[in-house]
Design an enzyme around this catalytic site. Sequence first.
Site, short mmCIF file in Angstrom:
data_model
loop_
_atom_site.label_atom_id
_atom_site.label_comp_id
_atom_site.label_asym_id
_atom_site.label_seq_id
_atom_site.Cartn_x
_atom_site.Cartn_y
_atom_site.Cartn_z
N CYS A 2 61.13 87.87 79.53
CA CYS A 2 60.13 86.96 78.97
C CYS A 2 59.54 87.48 77.67
CB CYS A 2 58.98 86.78 79.96
SG CYS A 2 59.53 86.24 81.56
N ARG A 27 65.69 88.41 73.53
CA ARG A 27 65.37 89.05 74.81
C ARG A 27 66.03 88.34 75.99
NH1 ARG A 27 60.47 92.03 73.98
NH2 ARG A 27 59.74 91.79 76.12
N TRP A 72 62.28 84.12 81.43
CA TRP A 72 63.52 84.56 82.08
C TRP A 72 63.15 84.61 83.55
CZ3 TRP A 72 65.52 88.73 84.92
CH2 TRP A 72 66.91 88.88 84.88
N ASN A 98 54.32 88.08 81.18
CA ASN A 98 55.58 88.82 81.24
C ASN A 98 55.39 89.91 82.29
OD1 ASN A 98 57.81 90.36 80.72
ND2 ASN A 98 57.24 90.94 78.63
N GLY A 99 56.34 90.02 83.25
CA GLY A 99 56.21 91.06 84.29
C GLY A 99 56.25 90.42 85.67
N GLU A 459 82.52 101.46 79.57
CA GLU A 459 81.69 100.77 78.58
C GLU A 459 82.45 99.55 78.03
OE1 GLU A 459 78.72 100.64 77.77
OE2 GLU A 459 78.65 99.82 75.75
N LYS A 463 81.15 95.69 78.35
CA LYS A 463 80.98 94.83 77.17
C LYS A 463 81.74 93.52 77.37
CE LYS A 463 78.79 96.58 75.58
NZ LYS A 463 77.62 97.32 75.36
N GLU A 466 80.29 91.27 80.14
CA GLU A 466 78.95 90.81 79.79
C GLU A 466 78.96 89.55 78.93
OE1 GLU A 466 77.10 93.92 77.53
OE2 GLU A 466 75.08 93.23 77.99
N HIS A 482 95.04 104.73 94.73
CA HIS A 482 94.25 104.90 95.97
C HIS A 482 93.61 103.59 96.41
CE1 HIS A 482 94.95 109.16 95.95
NE2 HIS A 482 94.58 109.22 94.69
N LYS A 582 67.86 91.10 76.95
CA LYS A 582 68.03 92.30 76.13
C LYS A 582 67.18 93.44 76.66
CE LYS A 582 69.29 94.70 72.51
NZ LYS A 582 70.64 95.28 72.61
O1 M6R Z 1 67.19 99.17 76.40
P1 M6R Z 1 68.05 99.99 77.30
O2 M6R Z 1 69.02 100.87 76.56
O3 M6R Z 1 67.29 100.78 78.31
O4 M6R Z 1 68.93 98.94 78.10
C1 M6R Z 1 69.76 99.36 79.15
C2 M6R Z 1 70.72 98.27 79.56
O5 M6R Z 1 70.03 97.16 80.02
C3 M6R Z 1 71.65 97.85 78.41
O6 M6R Z 1 72.36 98.93 77.89
C4 M6R Z 1 72.64 96.79 78.90
O7 M6R Z 1 73.53 97.33 79.82
C5 M6R Z 1 73.39 96.20 77.70
N1 M6R Z 1 73.20 94.78 77.70
C6 M6R Z 1 74.82 96.50 77.67
O8 M6R Z 1 75.45 95.93 76.57
#
Ligand code: M6R
Length: 587
Positions: A2, A27, A72, A98-99, A459, A463, A466, A482, A582
């Site tokens: 949010c 965000r 959100w 927010n929260g 990673e 990506k 995501e 395995h 984000k």
């Molecule tokens: O702001 P942060 O680095 O703590 O965020 C951690 C994760 O939420 C962030 O890296 C997330 O996995 C990304 N969207 C990956 O691309």
Amino acid sequence: MCGIVGVIEKENATEKVLQGLEKLQYRGYDSAGICFKSEEKLNVIKSLGTIDFLREKVPKNKSNVAIGHTRWATHGKVCETNAHPILSENKNWAVVHNGIIENYKYICDDLQEKGVHFSTQTDTETISALLGQNNFLNPIKNIAFLMQQIKGSYAFCAVKNDDKQQIFAAKNKSPLYVFCSPYISMLASDPICFPKGEYFKMEDGEICKLQIGKVEFFDCKCQQIKKQPNLEQQFDAAEDIGQFDHYMLKEIYQTSPALRRLAINFLNLDLSALKKLSFDKVKLVGCGSAYHSCMIGCEYFKKVLKVDSEALQASEFRYGSTLLTKKTLCIFVSQSGETADTIAAAEFASKKTKNIVVLTNVLHSTLAKLGKIILPISAGVEMAVASTKAYSCQVAALYLLVMTLKSEKMFYKAVSDVFLLSKKLDKFYINMAEFAQEISFAQSVFFIGKGLDYVTAMEGALKLKEISYINCNAYPAGELKHGILTLIEKDVPLIVVATQPKIYEKTMNSALEAKSRGAKLFLISASPPKAFELEDFEMCLSLPKCPPLLRPILAILPLQKLSYLVSIQRGNNPDMPRNLAKSVTVE
Ligand code: M6R
């Protein structure tokens, strides 16, 4: 997650709120809303989807006071009713939040017994309902009393249906910033919304009363607090998308200058406190991509300093049987510095050890405040949900950190390594279009690697899943036989990361086992493809030369570009993947 904006302005506060909400879109959100004051009345307008839909509904008439929100969903489904601002039943107060209010059920039950009617499924409505019920004439007292009643994480802004041009706000754990000038006063969950100039960071337990040209802060006993604006908004070009179609692509290209900035910043830092640390083991903690950079950092500690190290996901750190002593060094890594799980993990660790290092992109963040030593990752503003340049800078910062601990000579060599790497990146042009074409309509994609390459595989898989929404999984190469081979069918893509000569053959064996079962192989390696590779692999990519420990930064780049292209080919918005935010400010 949010986003909150509040504006008091002589001209048109509603328009400024809409502009602020547009800046907070990165965000992640599913609905948005605004409340503006006109003739002592609180007018609330909400919309599902993007800010454009909200903008269409907001009348052009001008108001001097407005608050807005991007939601959100956490409590209650995605619908206009649950979007913020939320009015109290008597329509005296409107609130954006927010929260998470953890005791909302208890408060709801209690108020319902007293005859209060709730119209949303949100935890936020407890804030507006309590404000509507608490009958202090002084709004600050009203808010202070409310803060005694609610538990959880929150940053909220509230406006009252009176003739005054003021906005109230309070916070606990979730971030909130305040900007005040004779022309415009603002509150926001990210200072990115503010004009250039100095601004305040609100601390936990503080209440703010904002007027045009005037801001007052109070503690929870309603005593006024003296505060100076201690932060400065610097214009950052990252806000502007420039010639790029998406922030993600722009940010991939910004990796190289960001690495140079990081190296320079490390040269200028006072690293004496870091060098004095005394520890016998290391825990590196983060979430998502930051966790992956921790995994790489963990290898650095083991390989370079021969120290017992472990990388942990922040969400597991507190709940597993993590053993910490006074001599444990805990390193928390986060781009935003506002990730709730990482903050909670750092708070947990602070109770056991003073050796807390925070590595973050936002030096005034909540996480940064918990660090005994704070180190920058210097990535610059990152807007796209998928982390790209920030991930690479985290890895490079961990490299510089470990080399600082090794020796002065190694530190200077490491700085030069990062510089040279950034130059290599400038010239490392890879056309991933054909590769992306092959992957775009796959049902699932597999990634394998060993050691540091396994982390790159993880990673890369994160990506791609995501932003493409394809089911992607990464495995250590040796694990295929395995259990995972059972999933390998004809033409399933398998991306092989094999950049370390010593374990190259082993990775190849696993890749060929998968090929025998029908997988289509794609290779990322450190040297130009050999004849047999060209035969066995659909496509081979080789990386330019660089110090082996920094190779993960080169290796992730093609996978970031691949993810971006696949996302576009599938018609997605790579900057704003569905269901993700984000900055993940709730646990
Ligand atoms: O702001 P942060 O680095 O703590 O965020 C951690 C994760 O939420 C962030 O890296 C997330 O996995 C990304 N969207 C990956 O691309």
